[in-house]
Motif scaffolding. Sequence first.
Motif, PDB file in Angstrom:
ATOM      1  N   HIS A 114      96.800  -7.596  51.553  1.00 46.55           N
ATOM      2  CA  HIS A 114      96.806  -6.741  52.749  1.00 46.55           C
ATOM      3  C   HIS A 114      98.110  -5.965  52.708  1.00 46.55           C
ATOM      4  CE1 HIS A 114      96.480  -6.510  57.459  1.00 46.55           C
ATOM      5  NE2 HIS A 114      96.448  -5.328  56.874  1.00 46.55           N
ATOM      6  N   SER A 168     100.443  -1.510  56.918  1.00 46.01           N
ATOM      7  CA  SER A 168      99.556  -0.681  57.738  1.00 46.01           C
ATOM      8  C   SER A 168     100.309   0.543  58.247  1.00 46.01           C
ATOM      9  CB  SER A 168      99.010  -1.494  58.909  1.00 46.01           C
ATOM     10  OG  SER A 168     100.083  -1.923  59.743  1.00 46.01           O
ATOM     11  N   ARG A 227     103.195   1.344  50.987  1.00 50.20           N
ATOM     12  CA  ARG A 227     102.095   0.614  50.351  1.00 50.20           C
ATOM     13  C   ARG A 227     102.271   0.603  48.829  1.00 50.20           C
ATOM     14  NH1 ARG A 227      99.600   2.345  55.294  1.00 50.20           N
ATOM     15  NH2 ARG A 227      99.326   4.554  54.772  1.00 50.20           N
ATOM     16  N   ASP A 271      92.456  -5.132  51.992  1.00 49.26           N
ATOM     17  CA  ASP A 271      92.773  -4.062  52.930  1.00 49.26           C
ATOM     18  C   ASP A 271      94.017  -3.357  52.391  1.00 49.26           C
ATOM     19  OD1 ASP A 271      93.326  -2.381  54.999  1.00 49.26           O
ATOM     20  OD2 ASP A 271      93.599  -3.943  56.521  1.00 49.26           O
ATOM     21  N   ASN A 306      94.845  -0.306  52.958  1.00 46.44           N
ATOM     22  CA  ASN A 306      95.401   0.444  54.092  1.00 46.44           C
ATOM     23  C   ASN A 306      95.743   1.901  53.810  1.00 46.44           C
ATOM     24  OD1 ASN A 306      95.661  -0.349  56.830  1.00 46.44           O
ATOM     25  ND2 ASN A 306      96.854  -2.121  56.189  1.00 46.44           N
ATOM     26  N   ARG A 366      95.253   5.774  53.877  1.00 45.57           N
ATOM     27  CA  ARG A 366      94.566   6.553  54.900  1.00 45.57           C
ATOM     28  C   ARG A 366      94.124   7.919  54.369  1.00 45.57           C
ATOM     29  NH1 ARG A 366      95.609   3.605  59.655  1.00 45.57           N
ATOM     30  NH2 ARG A 366      96.256   1.544  58.911  1.00 45.57           N
ATOM     31  N   CYS A 387      90.096   2.077  54.131  1.00 47.68           N
ATOM     32  CA  CYS A 387      91.208   1.133  53.962  1.00 47.68           C
ATOM     33  C   CYS A 387      90.847   0.020  52.983  1.00 47.68           C
ATOM     34  CB  CYS A 387      91.594   0.532  55.305  1.00 47.68           C
ATOM     35  SG  CYS A 387      92.407   1.709  56.412  1.00 47.68           S
ATOM     36  N   HIS A 434      87.052  -3.537  60.786  1.00 46.25           N
ATOM     37  CA  HIS A 434      86.801  -3.050  59.432  1.00 46.25           C
ATOM     38  C   HIS A 434      85.359  -3.341  59.036  1.00 46.25           C
ATOM     39  CE1 HIS A 434      91.053  -2.471  57.923  1.00 46.25           C
ATOM     40  NE2 HIS A 434      91.266  -3.143  59.039  1.00 46.25           N
TER      41      HIS A 434
END
Length: 210
Positions: A14, A17, A27, A66, A68, A70, A146, A171
């Motif tokens: 993960h 975010s 990220r 995830d 994340n 965008r 995501c 999600h």
Amino acid sequence: MTLHQTSFCFICCHLTSGQKEGDELRRNADVMEILRKTWFPRVQGSRDEKSPQTILDHDRIIWLGDLNYRIALSYRSAKDLVEARNWGALLANDQLRIEQRSGRVFDGWNEGRIYFPPTYKYSNNSDRYACNDMHPKEKKRTPAWCDRILWYGRGLHQMSYVRGESRFSDHRPVYSIFIAEVESINRCRIKKNTSCSSRIEVEELLPYLH
């Protein structure tokens, strides 16, 4: 895991975010840190003295979760493209694809064709994106893919890449089916087998029960 003479590594993560400009770089940094800091100890008594010690030492690698990343568009522009089901225009602005093309993250990794709507952000227990239900003063979340599955290394062939429709989260989950080639030593020769020609039952991968 090792199957015959082929090593596999599965990474579920993960990443950071947020949809502010520059969050994609955080990220990217998460990915590089995972690759740099993940080490596997040598298995005591292993006949393979060259067992993988890092993620990239493995023969076949699947990275999922995830992530994340965008869509680098305004909320209104992305919403209009989602309603028009114009996945191509959306993917052209997908941060993960942009960062890959630039060589800043997941360079040389593969991802299947995306033919499904963005997987985030949904209202719980509904098929509506959360942005449609938010109060005008709330910060709107631009729909995005995501949730992703990527792979690295030869011998992996993706058969499907789709999303599920579970409603218990904001999600939508994604899943994929692969055919994987593995090497096995037979009569001092290496043969490549695929799941089409060599079936391995689940029980073979489990310890014996006594």
